[in-house]
Design a protein around this motif. Structure first.
Motif, PDB file in Angstrom:
ATOM      1  N   LEU A 106       0.829  -1.207   0.000  1.00 37.30           N
ATOM      2  CA  LEU A 106       0.000   0.000   0.000  1.00 37.30           C
ATOM      3  C   LEU A 106       0.865   1.259   0.000  1.00 37.30           C
ATOM      4  O   LEU A 106       0.551   2.256  -0.657  1.00 37.30           O
ATOM      5  CB  LEU A 106      -0.917   0.000   1.228  1.00 37.30           C
ATOM      6  CG  LEU A 106      -2.052  -1.037   1.220  1.00 37.30           C
ATOM      7  CD1 LEU A 106      -2.778  -1.030   2.566  1.00 37.30           C
ATOM      8  CD2 LEU A 106      -3.035  -0.756   0.088  1.00 37.30           C
ATOM      9  N   ALA A 107       1.983   1.205   0.744  1.00 37.14           N
ATOM     10  CA  ALA A 107       2.887   2.352   0.796  1.00 37.14           C
ATOM     11  C   ALA A 107       3.535   2.591  -0.567  1.00 37.14           C
ATOM     12  O   ALA A 107       3.649   3.734  -1.026  1.00 37.14           O
ATOM     13  CB  ALA A 107       3.951   2.136   1.871  1.00 37.14           C
ATOM     14  N   LEU A 108       3.949   1.518  -1.234  1.00 32.34           N
ATOM     15  CA  LEU A 108       4.554   1.662  -2.557  1.00 32.34           C
ATOM     16  C   LEU A 108       3.558   2.230  -3.561  1.00 32.34           C
ATOM     17  O   LEU A 108       3.910   3.084  -4.391  1.00 32.34           O
ATOM     18  CB  LEU A 108       5.063   0.306  -3.053  1.00 32.34           C
ATOM     19  CG  LEU A 108       6.284  -0.270  -2.341  1.00 32.34           C
ATOM     20  CD1 LEU A 108       6.582  -1.669  -2.858  1.00 32.34           C
ATOM     21  CD2 LEU A 108       7.508   0.626  -2.505  1.00 32.34           C
ATOM     22  N   ARG A 109       2.304   1.776  -3.478  1.00 27.63           N
ATOM     23  CA  ARG A 109       1.283   2.288  -4.400  1.00 27.63           C
ATOM     24  C   ARG A 109       1.010   3.771  -4.120  1.00 27.63           C
ATOM     25  O   ARG A 109       0.801   4.562  -5.048  1.00 27.63           O
ATOM     26  CB  ARG A 109      -0.009   1.479  -4.248  1.00 27.63           C
ATOM     27  CG  ARG A 109       0.083   0.007  -4.680  1.00 27.63           C
ATOM     28  CD  ARG A 109       0.603  -0.132  -6.083  1.00 27.63           C
ATOM     29  NE  ARG A 109       0.510  -1.514  -6.580  1.00 27.63           N
ATOM     30  CZ  ARG A 109       1.245  -1.989  -7.562  1.00 27.63           C
ATOM     31  NH1 ARG A 109       2.140  -1.217  -8.170  1.00 27.63           N
ATOM     32  NH2 ARG A 109       1.105  -3.243  -7.970  1.00 27.63           N
ATOM     33  N   ASP A 110       1.025   4.153  -2.861  1.00 28.32           N
ATOM     34  CA  ASP A 110       0.788   5.565  -2.516  1.00 28.32           C
ATOM     35  C   ASP A 110       1.960   6.422  -2.981  1.00 28.32           C
ATOM     36  O   ASP A 110       1.764   7.542  -3.467  1.00 28.32           O
ATOM     37  CB  ASP A 110       0.584   5.710  -1.008  1.00 28.32           C
ATOM     38  CG  ASP A 110       0.035   7.074  -0.623  1.00 28.32           C
ATOM     39  OD1 ASP A 110      -0.965   7.514  -1.237  1.00 28.32           O
ATOM     40  OD2 ASP A 110       0.598   7.719   0.281  1.00 28.32           O
ATOM     41  N   LEU A 111       3.171   5.890  -2.852  1.00 29.13           N
ATOM     42  CA  LEU A 111       4.347   6.607  -3.344  1.00 29.13           C
ATOM     43  C   LEU A 111       4.253   6.814  -4.850  1.00 29.13           C
ATOM     44  O   LEU A 111       4.502   7.928  -5.352  1.00 29.13           O
ATOM     45  CB  LEU A 111       5.609   5.804  -2.999  1.00 29.13           C
ATOM     46  CG  LEU A 111       6.923   6.310  -3.597  1.00 29.13           C
ATOM     47  CD1 LEU A 111       7.247   7.717  -3.098  1.00 29.13           C
ATOM     48  CD2 LEU A 111       8.064   5.348  -3.247  1.00 29.13           C
ATOM     49  N   ALA A 112       3.869   5.768  -5.577  1.00 27.66           N
ATOM     50  CA  ALA A 112       3.731   5.881  -7.030  1.00 27.66           C
ATOM     51  C   ALA A 112       2.658   6.896  -7.402  1.00 27.66           C
ATOM     52  O   ALA A 112       2.812   7.661  -8.362  1.00 27.66           O
ATOM     53  CB  ALA A 112       3.415   4.513  -7.628  1.00 27.66           C
ATOM     54  N   ARG A 113       1.559   6.900  -6.634  1.00 27.43           N
ATOM     55  CA  ARG A 113       0.476   7.858  -6.905  1.00 27.43           C
ATOM     56  C   ARG A 113       0.968   9.292  -6.704  1.00 27.43           C
ATOM     57  O   ARG A 113       0.690  10.177  -7.532  1.00 27.43           O
ATOM     58  CB  ARG A 113      -0.707   7.578  -5.977  1.00 27.43           C
ATOM     59  CG  ARG A 113      -1.888   8.524  -6.182  1.00 27.43           C
ATOM     60  CD  ARG A 113      -3.045   8.176  -5.255  1.00 27.43           C
ATOM     61  NE  ARG A 113      -2.679   8.322  -3.852  1.00 27.43           N
ATOM     62  CZ  ARG A 113      -2.680   9.500  -3.211  1.00 27.43           C
ATOM     63  NH1 ARG A 113      -3.007  10.617  -3.864  1.00 27.43           N
ATOM     64  NH2 ARG A 113      -2.363   9.558  -1.939  1.00 27.43           N
ATOM     65  N   HIS A 114       1.694   9.518  -5.623  1.00 26.93           N
ATOM     66  CA  HIS A 114       2.248  10.855  -5.386  1.00 26.93           C
ATOM     67  C   HIS A 114       3.205  11.264  -6.506  1.00 26.93           C
ATOM     68  O   HIS A 114       3.202  12.423  -6.947  1.00 26.93           O
ATOM     69  CB  HIS A 114       2.987  10.889  -4.039  1.00 26.93           C
ATOM     70  CG  HIS A 114       2.106  11.130  -2.857  1.00 26.93           C
ATOM     71  ND1 HIS A 114       1.277  10.161  -2.333  1.00 26.93           N
ATOM     72  CD2 HIS A 114       1.905  12.246  -2.103  1.00 26.93           C
ATOM     73  CE1 HIS A 114       0.616  10.653  -1.299  1.00 26.93           C
ATOM     74  NE2 HIS A 114       0.966  11.913  -1.141  1.00 26.93           N
ATOM     75  N   ALA A 115       4.008  10.305  -6.971  1.00 29.80           N
ATOM     76  CA  ALA A 115       4.955  10.609  -8.044  1.00 29.80           C
ATOM     77  C   ALA A 115       4.214  10.942  -9.333  1.00 29.80           C
ATOM     78  O   ALA A 115       4.565  11.908 -10.037  1.00 29.80           O
ATOM     79  CB  ALA A 115       5.897   9.423  -8.257  1.00 29.80           C
ATOM     80  N   ASP A 116       3.187  10.177  -9.651  1.00 29.30           N
ATOM     81  CA  ASP A 116       2.411  10.415 -10.874  1.00 29.30           C
ATOM     82  C   ASP A 116       1.742  11.780 -10.849  1.00 29.30           C
ATOM     83  O   ASP A 116       1.558  12.417 -11.896  1.00 29.30           O
ATOM     84  CB  ASP A 116       1.350   9.327 -11.044  1.00 29.30           C
ATOM     85  CG  ASP A 116       1.958   7.991 -11.456  1.00 29.30           C
ATOM     86  OD1 ASP A 116       3.091   7.997 -11.978  1.00 29.30           O
ATOM     87  OD2 ASP A 116       1.297   6.954 -11.257  1.00 29.30           O
ATOM     88  N   GLN A 117       1.371  12.237  -9.664  1.00 33.69           N
ATOM     89  CA  GLN A 117       0.695  13.526  -9.525  1.00 33.69           C
ATOM     90  C   GLN A 117       1.681  14.690  -9.392  1.00 33.69           C
ATOM     91  O   GLN A 117       1.274  15.826  -9.191  1.00 33.69           O
ATOM     92  CB  GLN A 117      -0.244  13.485  -8.321  1.00 33.69           C
ATOM     93  CG  GLN A 117      -1.406  12.511  -8.493  1.00 33.69           C
ATOM     94  CD  GLN A 117      -2.295  12.430  -7.269  1.00 33.69           C
ATOM     95  OE1 GLN A 117      -2.046  13.058  -6.232  1.00 33.69           O
ATOM     96  NE2 GLN A 117      -3.361  11.651  -7.362  1.00 33.69           N
TER      97      GLN A 117
END
Length: 215
Positions: A106-117
């Motif tokens: 979940l943390a990795l997915r949230d990190l990726a989401r922040h990066a994409d945004q």
């Protein structure tokens, strides 16, 4: 008004002189331990998303176990860099099969989401943000705590005045430095560290060595 760039690293010799002058007790330990070298990582480029992803994967694991899991994730995404695009290529079951826990996934997915945004600062942006601004931006990511960001500030960005009050090694160092019966609390450690400002990073590097010193 343009924001001034904050140079990575600091004058270790100057900081050491100030620490010895302001805290003779620490100064005695500094002479016993000897001069510390400039960290070469301060001038090395790095990818922040990759660094944060690795920090997430290394949490609460031995170095060997974490390195094994990181290697599996690298193989799964087909890249040596744990970037947002690479992580997006693999589904959750594949990441979990690498040994990644549900919370870390979940943390990795949230990190990726922040990066994409566009919410993760670039290297150039990092050099124009204050320590607190970097803490605020990065701790918004799930699984990234203040301690993780403080280590980044110290060892990758070379910020001069960082003190991780929750770090047990630093608190143990203060206990030994001041010959205390009990380890100081985080708040007590932070209060003690005020004496070392604005050179708390170098003081921390010595405190870790004080805590582990043999002889």
């Amino acid at each position: 008004m343009p924001v001034m760039k904050i140079e990575r690293g600091f004058d270790i010799a100057m900081a050491a002189r100030a620490l010895r002058r302001n805290d003779p007790q620490l100064g005695r330990w500094m002479r016993k331990i000897g001069a510390l070298p400039r960290d070469p990582r301060w001038t090395q480029s790095f990818d922040l998303v990759d660094a944060l992803a690795r920090a997430i994967l290394y949490q609460q694991l031995s170095g060997k176990a974490a390195a094994t899991i990181v290697g599996r994730v690298e193989t799964a995404i087909g890249r040596a860099k744990l970037c947002a695009k690479g992580l997006a290529k693999v589904d959750d079951p594949t990441v979990r099969a690498c040994g990644v826990s549900a919370n870390k996934l979940l943390a990795l997915r949230d990190l990726a989401r922040h990066a994409d945004q566009g919410l993760i600062p670039s290297a150039r942006q990092l050099d124009r943000l204050t320590d607190q601004e970097i803490v605020d931006r990065l701790t918004a990511v799930r699984g990234i705590g203040r301690w993780t960001v403080e280590m980044l500030l110290m060892f990758r960005l070379g910020r001069a005045d960082v003190f991780a009050m929750d770090d047990l090694g630093l608190r143990k160092g203060i206990q030994r430095l001041d010959e205390l019966e009990q380890m100081p609390t985080a708040k007590q450690a932070a209060e003690r560290a005020k004496r070392w400002a604005p050179h708390r990073t170098l003081a921390s590097l010595y405190l870790w060595r004080v805590a582990d010193f043999q002889g």
